[in-house]
Motif scaffolding. Structure first.
Motif: not given
Length: 328
Positions: A121-132, A290-300
């Motif tokens: 039902x979906x076409x992936x556009x882009x992975x953006x970030x990782x949420x540890x 990312x700095x404020x929220x504790x996430x990180x870029x995870x592009x694909x």
């Protein structure tokens, strides 16, 4: 006169059919997109880290493309509400989904009758970030490292307890317990805020929650983080090791955020969105988030994200089986 009208209709109908076919077959030009406002549906409520990130992405796309990208929040149902809504939207590029790995990789094994198919039902556009996700203990806990927590749990099987505020977190913490070969009692909560309050108060021994929710409490000394999921350490918690470093990442535990469009969305539009979304992940605004929220870029790109979903589905399936959770 009647015969003339009938003859005219016979001649006109094929011509109209040909014109319609040409219109349908006409290639979609990415340069024409978007010609009106675009809606990005978020799986979370307003004010969350994911919502903030979605709004930053929407502003970036608006600035680059000269049309409004509007965020619409549709939280609930373990991300099913928003994901199902977009799965049934017109595949024209004007309704997009900002969702997480849980909706695409975990939900197929948590629900007997999921109203959408992540792969069809979906076409992936882009992975953006990782949420540890962080394994946390009270700030005054006797456990200063994951090793100390594990040693205590092994010495006292079934005596320690752990808190989680969602099925996804429970699955991840149960996988952590399994990898560490410990037995602890699950204490489920309906809200992360109540769960963290009890962890800070020492009512439970340890818990699991998204990193963005704990950074202020770790900095104030009310909580202590022992380990995080994800591929790398975080700058905000540079002394906290990853589960991979500790040899405890038996299953795939990355929790990511990605952009999706309904299946059938024209490729030129998807490609245009992919290019801009990937550029966004390294902008100053995204980096500050990312700095404020504790996430990180995870592009694909979309192709890599699709492979990611397939692999993650197997990891979540294994973890859900280990957790003993039956589909709802």
């Amino acid at each position: 006169m009647l015969m003339f009208k009938r003859r005219a209709l016979r001649l006109l109908c094929p011509a109209l059919a040909t014109l319609a076919a040409l219109a349908i077959a006409a290639p979609v030009k990415a340069g024409d997109y978007p010609e009106r406002p675009v809606k990005i549906v978020s799986v979370t409520s307003a004010g969350t880290g994911v919502d903030d990130y979605t709004r930053l992405l929407a502003k970036y796309l608006s600035d680059k493309l000269g049309q409004s990208f509007v965020v619409e929040n549709r939280p609930g149902g373990n991300m099913v509400v928003a994901t199902d809504y977009v799965s049934k939207a017109a595949p024209d590029g004007y309704t997009l989904l900002l969702s997480g790995s849980g909706a695409m990789a975990a939900n197929p094994f948590l629900f007997r009758r999921l109203p959408y198919d992540p792969m069809k039902d979906f076409v992936p556009v882009a992975r953006l970030s990782v949420l540890p996700i962080a394994v946390i203990v009270p700030g005054n806990s006797p456990y200063h490292t994951a090793g100390e927590l594990i040693a205590a749990a092994r010495a006292n099987p079934g005596k320690l307890n752990f808190a989680t505020s969602s099925t996804g977190y429970r699955v991840i913490l149960t996988a952590f317990n399994d990898a560490a070969k410990i037995q602890s009692v699950s204490v489920p909560y309906k809200a992360a805020s109540a769960m963290m309050t009890d962890v800070m108060g020492g009512m439970v021994d340890y818990g699991g929650v998204e990193v963005s929710a704990i950074i202020p409490h770790v900095q104030s000394g009310k909580l202590r983080a022992l380990a995080i999921t994800g591929p790398n350490r975080l700058a905000q918690l540079k002394d906290v090791p990853t589960l991979r470093e500790l040899g405890l990442e038996r299953y795939s535990l990355n929790t990511w955020v990605g952009l999706f469009a309904p299946a059938g969305t024209p490729k030129p539009i998807v490609d245009k969105l992919t290019r801009l979304a990937l550029q966004f992940t390294s902008t100053p605004e995204a980096m500050a988030h990312y700095q404020a929220r504790g996430s990180a870029a995870y592009p694909a790109d979309g192709a890599e994200l699709r492979k990611n979903i397939v692999a993650d589905q197997q990891g979540w399936k294994q973890m859900i089986t280990v957790a003993g959770i039956q589909p709802e």
